[in-house]
Design a protein around this motif. Structure first.
Motif, mmCIF file in Angstrom:
data_model
loop_
_atom_site.group_PDB
_atom_site.id
_atom_site.type_symbol
_atom_site.label_atom_id
_atom_site.label_comp_id
_atom_site.label_asym_id
_atom_site.label_seq_id
_atom_site.Cartn_x
_atom_site.Cartn_y
_atom_site.Cartn_z
ATOM 1 N N ALA A 1 0.868 -1.182 0.000
ATOM 2 C CA ALA A 1 0.000 0.000 0.000
ATOM 3 C C ALA A 1 0.901 1.227 0.000
ATOM 4 O O ALA A 1 1.462 1.603 1.028
ATOM 5 N N ASP A 2 1.049 1.822 -1.167
ATOM 6 C CA ASP A 2 1.890 2.993 -1.349
ATOM 7 C C ASP A 2 1.062 4.251 -1.104
ATOM 8 O O ASP A 2 -0.056 4.376 -1.605
ATOM 9 N N VAL A 3 1.620 5.186 -0.349
ATOM 10 C CA VAL A 3 0.888 6.394 0.024
ATOM 11 C C VAL A 3 0.430 7.187 -1.198
ATOM 12 O O VAL A 3 -0.638 7.792 -1.184
ATOM 13 N N ALA A 4 1.196 7.176 -2.272
ATOM 14 C CA ALA A 4 0.847 7.945 -3.464
ATOM 15 C C ALA A 4 -0.006 7.169 -4.458
ATOM 16 O O ALA A 4 -0.864 7.745 -5.132
ATOM 17 N N GLU A 5 0.209 5.858 -4.550
ATOM 18 C CA GLU A 5 -0.439 5.072 -5.600
ATOM 19 C C GLU A 5 -1.496 4.083 -5.118
ATOM 20 O O GLU A 5 -2.163 3.457 -5.928
ATOM 21 N N GLY A 6 -1.616 3.884 -3.819
ATOM 22 C CA GLY A 6 -2.518 2.866 -3.308
ATOM 23 C C GLY A 6 -1.854 1.500 -3.367
ATOM 24 O O GLY A 6 -0.630 1.385 -3.418
ATOM 25 N N VAL A 7 -2.643 0.457 -3.403
ATOM 26 C CA VAL A 7 -2.110 -0.908 -3.410
ATOM 27 C C VAL A 7 -1.657 -1.255 -4.822
ATOM 28 O O VAL A 7 -2.464 -1.277 -5.752
ATOM 29 N N VAL A 8 -0.340 -1.506 -4.938
ATOM 30 C CA VAL A 8 0.268 -1.717 -6.255
ATOM 31 C C VAL A 8 1.339 -2.801 -6.188
ATOM 32 O O VAL A 8 1.866 -3.115 -5.130
ATOM 33 N N TRP A 9 1.663 -3.357 -7.369
ATOM 34 C CA TRP A 9 2.842 -4.186 -7.541
ATOM 35 C C TRP A 9 4.050 -3.257 -7.522
ATOM 36 O O TRP A 9 3.969 -2.121 -7.987
ATOM 37 N N ALA A 10 5.177 -3.732 -7.045
ATOM 38 C CA ALA A 10 6.400 -2.942 -7.091
ATOM 39 C C ALA A 10 7.605 -3.875 -7.152
ATOM 40 O O ALA A 10 7.529 -5.045 -6.782
ATOM 41 N N ASP A 11 8.702 -3.312 -7.609
ATOM 42 C CA ASP A 11 9.989 -3.996 -7.616
ATOM 43 C C ASP A 11 10.813 -3.362 -6.512
ATOM 44 O O ASP A 11 11.243 -2.209 -6.631
ATOM 45 N N ALA A 12 11.030 -4.091 -5.441
ATOM 46 C CA ALA A 12 11.736 -3.549 -4.277
ATOM 47 C C ALA A 12 13.230 -3.385 -4.497
ATOM 48 O O ALA A 12 13.911 -2.824 -3.652
ATOM 49 N N SER A 13 13.737 -3.841 -5.638
ATOM 50 C CA SER A 13 15.169 -3.705 -5.900
ATOM 51 C C SER A 13 15.525 -2.374 -6.543
ATOM 52 O O SER A 13 16.694 -2.097 -6.787
ATOM 53 N N CYS A 14 14.521 -1.549 -6.814
ATOM 54 C CA CYS A 14 14.801 -0.235 -7.389
ATOM 55 C C CYS A 14 13.876 0.803 -6.742
ATOM 56 O O CYS A 14 12.910 0.462 -6.074
ATOM 57 N N GLY A 15 14.203 2.056 -6.923
ATOM 58 C CA GLY A 15 13.392 3.122 -6.354
ATOM 59 C C GLY A 15 13.665 3.338 -4.880
ATOM 60 O O GLY A 15 14.660 2.877 -4.326
#
Length: 150
Positions: free
Chosen positions: A122-136
């Motif tokens: 649950a990302d504060v800006a995007e809501g519940v999303v897929w993400a790649d934790a190895s970048c960003g």
């Protein structure tokens, strides 16, 4: 191996698959502080509780109200206190395990691991999303992994 928490008895592989399936149903839910309503709003702590509870792996705990900026101003590990009631720390995560990150002074952000480094959170800006934790921004933070299994 079987895991019994709360309501159901699962084999580990079935439980991991159920966690991932339940997590995917939350995709697109907006981020809302202290909320836990699928499709309407959830934060990064409550989503973990709701997913594990929906899978019958834990009974839903009572979580006291918490300030949104807690991690920036306090040292008490309130987020980890809840995580560590149910999960133990592991070196590398499997599907359905938790990844948590330090933001501010404490560990205060979490995600469900799909297939590391692929996560859903649950990302504060995007809501519940897929993400790649190895970048960003997540890749730059101190992280830990936790599992309810084993």
């Amino acid at each position: 191996m079987t895991v019994k928490y709360g309501l159901r008895l699962w084999g580990e592989q079935d439980a991991r698959a159920a966690i991932i399936a339940e997590t995917k149903t939350w995709l697109g839910t907006p981020w809302r502080h202290q909320a836990a309503v699928q499709g309407a709003g959830v934060d990064c702590g409550k989503i973990l509780i709701e997913i594990y509870a929906a899978c019958g792996l834990i009974e839903r705990p009572t979580v006291e109200s918490y300030p949104r900026q807690w991690a920036l101003h306090r040292d008490e590990e309130r987020y980890l206190l809840v995580v560590e009631q149910y999960c133990h720390r592991v070196d590398s995560p499997g599907p359905g395990d938790l990844a948590v990150w330090r933001f501010g002074r404490t560990f205060s952000h979490g995600a469900i691991v799909v297939d590391w480094p692929s996560i859903i959170h649950a990302d504060v800006a995007e809501g519940v999303v897929w993400a790649d934790a190895s970048c960003g921004r997540l890749s730059e933070r101190e992280q830990r992994f936790y599992s309810i299994f084993g």
